[in-house]
Scaffold this motif. Structure first.
Motif, PDB file in Angstrom:
ATOM      1  N   ALA A 193     -61.108  27.642  27.251  1.00  0.00           N
ATOM      2  CA  ALA A 193     -60.053  27.597  26.238  1.00  0.00           C
ATOM      3  C   ALA A 193     -60.290  26.446  25.272  1.00  0.00           C
ATOM      4  O   ALA A 193     -60.117  26.599  24.050  1.00  0.00           O
ATOM      5  N   ARG A 194     -60.700  25.309  25.787  1.00  0.00           N
ATOM      6  CA  ARG A 194     -60.962  24.155  24.917  1.00  0.00           C
ATOM      7  C   ARG A 194     -62.103  24.442  23.944  1.00  0.00           C
ATOM      8  O   ARG A 194     -62.082  23.994  22.798  1.00  0.00           O
ATOM      9  N   LYS A 195     -63.084  25.191  24.401  1.00  0.00           N
ATOM     10  CA  LYS A 195     -64.189  25.574  23.518  1.00  0.00           C
ATOM     11  C   LYS A 195     -63.667  26.430  22.363  1.00  0.00           C
ATOM     12  O   LYS A 195     -64.067  26.240  21.200  1.00  0.00           O
ATOM     13  N   GLY A 196     -62.759  27.363  22.671  1.00  0.00           N
ATOM     14  CA  GLY A 196     -62.176  28.201  21.627  1.00  0.00           C
ATOM     15  C   GLY A 196     -61.291  27.409  20.677  1.00  0.00           C
ATOM     16  O   GLY A 196     -61.287  27.654  19.461  1.00  0.00           O
ATOM     17  N   ILE A 197     -60.509  26.467  21.222  1.00  0.00           N
ATOM     18  CA  ILE A 197     -59.655  25.626  20.387  1.00  0.00           C
ATOM     19  C   ILE A 197     -60.514  24.821  19.412  1.00  0.00           C
ATOM     20  O   ILE A 197     -60.194  24.691  18.224  1.00  0.00           O
ATOM     21  N   LYS A 198     -61.616  24.282  19.916  1.00  0.00           N
ATOM     22  CA  LYS A 198     -62.518  23.499  19.067  1.00  0.00           C
ATOM     23  C   LYS A 198     -63.093  24.366  17.959  1.00  0.00           C
ATOM     24  O   LYS A 198     -63.195  23.933  16.801  1.00  0.00           O
ATOM     25  N   ALA A 199     -63.479  25.611  18.283  1.00  0.00           N
ATOM     26  CA  ALA A 199     -64.052  26.515  17.274  1.00  0.00           C
ATOM     27  C   ALA A 199     -63.041  26.808  16.175  1.00  0.00           C
ATOM     28  O   ALA A 199     -63.384  26.808  14.981  1.00  0.00           O
ATOM     29  N   TYR A 200     -61.794  27.042  16.561  1.00  0.00           N
ATOM     30  CA  TYR A 200     -60.781  27.370  15.559  1.00  0.00           C
ATOM     31  C   TYR A 200     -60.426  26.147  14.716  1.00  0.00           C
ATOM     32  O   TYR A 200     -60.381  26.225  13.487  1.00  0.00           O
ATOM     33  N   THR A 201     -60.174  25.021  15.353  1.00  0.00           N
ATOM     34  CA  THR A 201     -59.739  23.842  14.601  1.00  0.00           C
ATOM     35  C   THR A 201     -60.848  23.269  13.722  1.00  0.00           C
ATOM     36  O   THR A 201     -60.562  22.562  12.748  1.00  0.00           O
ATOM     37  N   SER A 202     -62.104  23.603  14.030  1.00  0.00           N
ATOM     38  CA  SER A 202     -63.209  23.126  13.188  1.00  0.00           C
ATOM     39  C   SER A 202     -63.200  23.783  11.812  1.00  0.00           C
ATOM     40  O   SER A 202     -63.876  23.315  10.890  1.00  0.00           O
ATOM     41  N   LEU A 203     -62.428  24.846  11.672  1.00  0.00           N
ATOM     42  CA  LEU A 203     -62.340  25.552  10.390  1.00  0.00           C
ATOM     43  C   LEU A 203     -61.391  24.870   9.412  1.00  0.00           C
ATOM     44  O   LEU A 203     -61.296  25.278   8.258  1.00  0.00           O
ATOM     45  N   PHE A 204     -60.696  23.833   9.880  1.00  0.00           N
ATOM     46  CA  PHE A 204     -59.771  23.105   9.021  1.00  0.00           C
ATOM     47  C   PHE A 204     -60.479  21.874   8.468  1.00  0.00           C
ATOM     48  O   PHE A 204     -60.642  20.862   9.159  1.00  0.00           O
ATOM     49  N   GLY A 205     -60.916  21.976   7.247  1.00  0.00           N
ATOM     50  CA  GLY A 205     -61.636  20.872   6.622  1.00  0.00           C
ATOM     51  C   GLY A 205     -61.946  21.222   5.190  1.00  0.00           C
ATOM     52  O   GLY A 205     -61.787  22.372   4.748  1.00  0.00           O
ATOM     53  N   ASP A 206     -62.415  20.239   4.436  1.00  0.00           N
ATOM     54  CA  ASP A 206     -62.701  20.460   3.028  1.00  0.00           C
ATOM     55  C   ASP A 206     -63.802  21.484   2.810  1.00  0.00           C
ATOM     56  O   ASP A 206     -63.911  22.053   1.721  1.00  0.00           O
ATOM     57  N   ASP A 207     -64.623  21.726   3.853  1.00  0.00           N
ATOM     58  CA  ASP A 207     -65.715  22.689   3.703  1.00  0.00           C
ATOM     59  C   ASP A 207     -65.270  24.124   3.946  1.00  0.00           C
ATOM     60  O   ASP A 207     -66.076  25.043   3.856  1.00  0.00           O
ATOM     61  N   ASN A 208     -63.981  24.338   4.251  1.00  0.00           N
ATOM     62  CA  ASN A 208     -63.472  25.704   4.425  1.00  0.00           C
ATOM     63  C   ASN A 208     -62.011  25.822   4.016  1.00  0.00           C
ATOM     64  O   ASN A 208     -61.676  26.433   3.004  1.00  0.00           O
ATOM     65  N   CYS A 209     -61.115  25.234   4.794  1.00  0.00           N
ATOM     66  CA  CYS A 209     -59.673  25.341   4.548  1.00  0.00           C
ATOM     67  C   CYS A 209     -59.069  23.953   4.787  1.00  0.00           C
ATOM     68  O   CYS A 209     -58.821  23.583   5.947  1.00  0.00           O
ATOM     69  N   PRO A 210     -58.876  23.166   3.746  1.00  0.00           N
ATOM     70  CA  PRO A 210     -58.448  21.774   3.910  1.00  0.00           C
ATOM     71  C   PRO A 210     -57.193  21.631   4.764  1.00  0.00           C
ATOM     72  O   PRO A 210     -56.220  22.360   4.577  1.00  0.00           O
ATOM     73  N   ALA A 211     -57.236  20.706   5.694  1.00  0.00           N
ATOM     74  CA  ALA A 211     -56.126  20.519   6.622  1.00  0.00           C
ATOM     75  C   ALA A 211     -54.811  20.254   5.912  1.00  0.00           C
ATOM     76  O   ALA A 211     -53.755  20.726   6.335  1.00  0.00           O
ATOM     77  N   ALA A 212     -54.864  19.497   4.818  1.00  0.00           N
ATOM     78  CA  ALA A 212     -53.637  19.146   4.094  1.00  0.00           C
ATOM     79  C   ALA A 212     -52.896  20.385   3.608  1.00  0.00           C
ATOM     80  O   ALA A 212     -51.662  20.380   3.515  1.00  0.00           O
ATOM     81  N   LYS A 213     -53.636  21.441   3.314  1.00  0.00           N
ATOM     82  CA  LYS A 213     -53.017  22.669   2.818  1.00  0.00           C
ATOM     83  C   LYS A 213     -52.853  23.725   3.907  1.00  0.00           C
ATOM     84  O   LYS A 213     -51.923  24.542   3.852  1.00  0.00           O
ATOM     85  N   CYS A 214     -53.749  23.728   4.888  1.00  0.00           N
ATOM     86  CA  CYS A 214     -53.805  24.840   5.838  1.00  0.00           C
ATOM     87  C   CYS A 214     -53.157  24.564   7.195  1.00  0.00           C
ATOM     88  O   CYS A 214     -52.826  25.510   7.908  1.00  0.00           O
ATOM     89  N   ALA A 215     -52.976  23.295   7.542  1.00  0.00           N
ATOM     90  CA  ALA A 215     -52.452  22.972   8.874  1.00  0.00           C
ATOM     91  C   ALA A 215     -51.075  23.563   9.109  1.00  0.00           C
ATOM     92  O   ALA A 215     -50.737  23.953  10.228  1.00  0.00           O
ATOM     93  N   GLY A 216     -50.252  23.624   8.083  1.00  0.00           N
ATOM     94  CA  GLY A 216     -48.895  24.130   8.244  1.00  0.00           C
ATOM     95  C   GLY A 216     -48.744  25.616   8.011  1.00  0.00           C
ATOM     96  O   GLY A 216     -47.646  26.167   8.158  1.00  0.00           O
ATOM     97  N   MET A 217     -49.830  26.306   7.661  1.00  0.00           N
ATOM     98  CA  MET A 217     -49.739  27.732   7.349  1.00  0.00           C
ATOM     99  C   MET A 217     -49.496  28.581   8.592  1.00  0.00           C
ATOM    100  O   MET A 217     -50.059  28.333   9.651  1.00  0.00           O
TER     101      MET A 217
END
Length: 432
Positions: A235-259
């Motif tokens: 499960a932790r491996k999957g959580i890491k894969a998903y949360t790694s998508l939140f960043g300026d190189d894909n979906c910036p955390a400031a905009k996407c974390a609350g979506m």
């Protein structure tokens, strides 16, 4: 064909209602009566654009009343914003309760614990059409081996992607989760005005396929003995894969974390993303957006090429209340409302995906957009723990909080998942 707008928020709504509907105590018990005449009260969900649903239901009711002289059916469409209070009152006061009710499929365990739903295991087993029910849909009406309703429709998610963007950039459709992430970053790098894959920190059922695909689970067990699995190595491996998508190189955390899920689909429909994880119920919103004619849908890829990531099987069920004084009639009406004929007509009218595998295959032949969702269902789906504790876990935002803690950097995956597991286990323990 117009899909129900209400469906777009189905899983969030089901979780919300599960949290609000379940009373803490209930004096409800079986009436012991089985009257063959009189009025049966039915509560169904009020849809946005309800007329097509009403037309289908009216036809069912007319046939039922014709076949049962002296029996009448009174259908009431319950507004979403008052349903929680209405159901709670019905469970605590049988005199105010309907005989038959539509409910979100994540509500089942909580409603059973509160004594609201009738055990229809024998009747379901005797129902000739039941053999074709999708196994996951059947699971959604099952608690500790007993059945408490009939599946009404299902909803799953798949990968929406921009065909024009992929063509312009010479991209291939991702075949694995690793390719999904790398493709998302390629899109973002080439078109910084777009999210590559738009994701949401509050989008639980968009995130869970990443956990399930690598062998992780939300929880394991049954009845009152569930234990969280969200802090397991997989499960932790999957959580890491998903949360790694939140960043300026894909979906910036400031905009996407609350979506949430609706936010991500709105962004895709507005032409702000190259890809999104959306449901069959998202089709109308996307068709009404700027990307109409410029997108396609495929199953969300799994870890290995050619595999499909497990999706959450959302949807609604039809159940009989334990307090009914018309048991035989109410069960028969439940079966007719959830029948193959009715589900086929509701697909035509509202876009609800049938829970019967054969009817769903027919729907896929009829409407091409359904095919990737049918493939996703056929590949195997997942469901929430069949515990009344799930309402508390979901309404307390345990999983979104975990994702957001990791995304924000407040906690690492190990700490965030460990804390989430403790909260989940406390809820499972209190559910008894």
């Amino acid at each position: 064909m117009k899909l129900s707008v209400r469906c777009a928020g189905l899983t969030a709504l089901a979780a919300l209602l599960a949290a609000g509907c379940a009373p803490q105590t209930s004096s409800n018990s079986s009436s012991g009566k089985d009257e063959k005449t009189g009025t049966l009260r039915v509560w169904l969900f009020q849809e946005v654009g309800n007329a097509p649903k009403e037309k289908v239901v009216d036809s069912v009711v007319a046939g039922f009343e014709k076949a049962h002289k002296g029996a009448k059916v009174d259908v009431e469409y319950i507004p979403v914003d008052t349903r929680a209070q209405r159901v709670k009152a019905a469970f605590n006061d049988p005199a105010s309760a309907p005989d038959v009710m539509e409910y979100g499929n994540t509500d089942t365990a909580g409603y059973v614990k509160d004594g609201g739903l009738l055990d229809v295991t024998q009747e379901f087993g005797d129902w000739s059409e039941a053999k074709d029910t999708d196994p996951t849909a059947r699971q959604s009406v099952t608690v500790d081996g007993k059945l408490y309703g009939a599946p009404f429709y299902v909803g799953v998610r798949a990968l929406y992607y921009r065909t024009d963007v992929f063509k312009e950039l010479g991209l291939s459709v991702p075949k694995t989760m690793d390719e999904l992430a790398s493709t998302a970053r390629e899109i973002r790098a080439a078109k910084p005005e777009l999210y590559g894959l738009v994701v949401g920190g509050a989008y639980t059922y968009g995130a869970m396929p990443f956990v399930w695909a690598v062998g992780g689970e939300i929880a394991s067990g049954k009845g009152g003995s569930y234990a969280s699995g969200i802090d397991s190595p997989d499960a932790r491996k999957g959580i890491k894969a998903y949360t790694s998508l939140f960043g300026d190189d894909n979906c910036p955390a400031a905009k996407c974390a609350g979506m949430g899920g609706n936010d991500t689909i709105s962004a895709f429909a507005a032409g702000k993303a190259g890809m999104a994880i959306g449901g069959d119920f998202s089709h109308t919103a996307v068709e009404a957006g700027k990307v109409k004619g410029k997108y396609a849908v495929v199953p969300l890829p799994g870890v290995k090429a050619g595999s499909i990531a497990p999706a959450f099987a959302g949807g609604n069920n039809i159940g009989v209340l334990k307090s009914t004084s018309h048991r035989t009639l109410a069960v028969e009406l439940m079966e007719q409302l959830a029948s193959k004929k009715t589900q086929s007509e509701l697909f035509e009218a509202m876009g609800f995906l049938p829970t019967f595998t054969d009817v769903r295959q027919q729907a896929a032949r009829q409407e091409p957009f359904v095919k990737p969702f049918v493939r996703t269902l056929a590949a195997g789906t997942k469901f929430v723990p069949a515990s009344p504790a799930w309402a508390q876990i979901d309404s307390s935002l345990v999983l979104p909080t975990m994702f957001q803690e990791v995304i924000s950097g407040k906690k690492d995956v190990t700490q965030a998942s460990g804390d989430a597991a403790k909260k989940m286990n406390a809820a499972f323990g209190s559910a008894g």
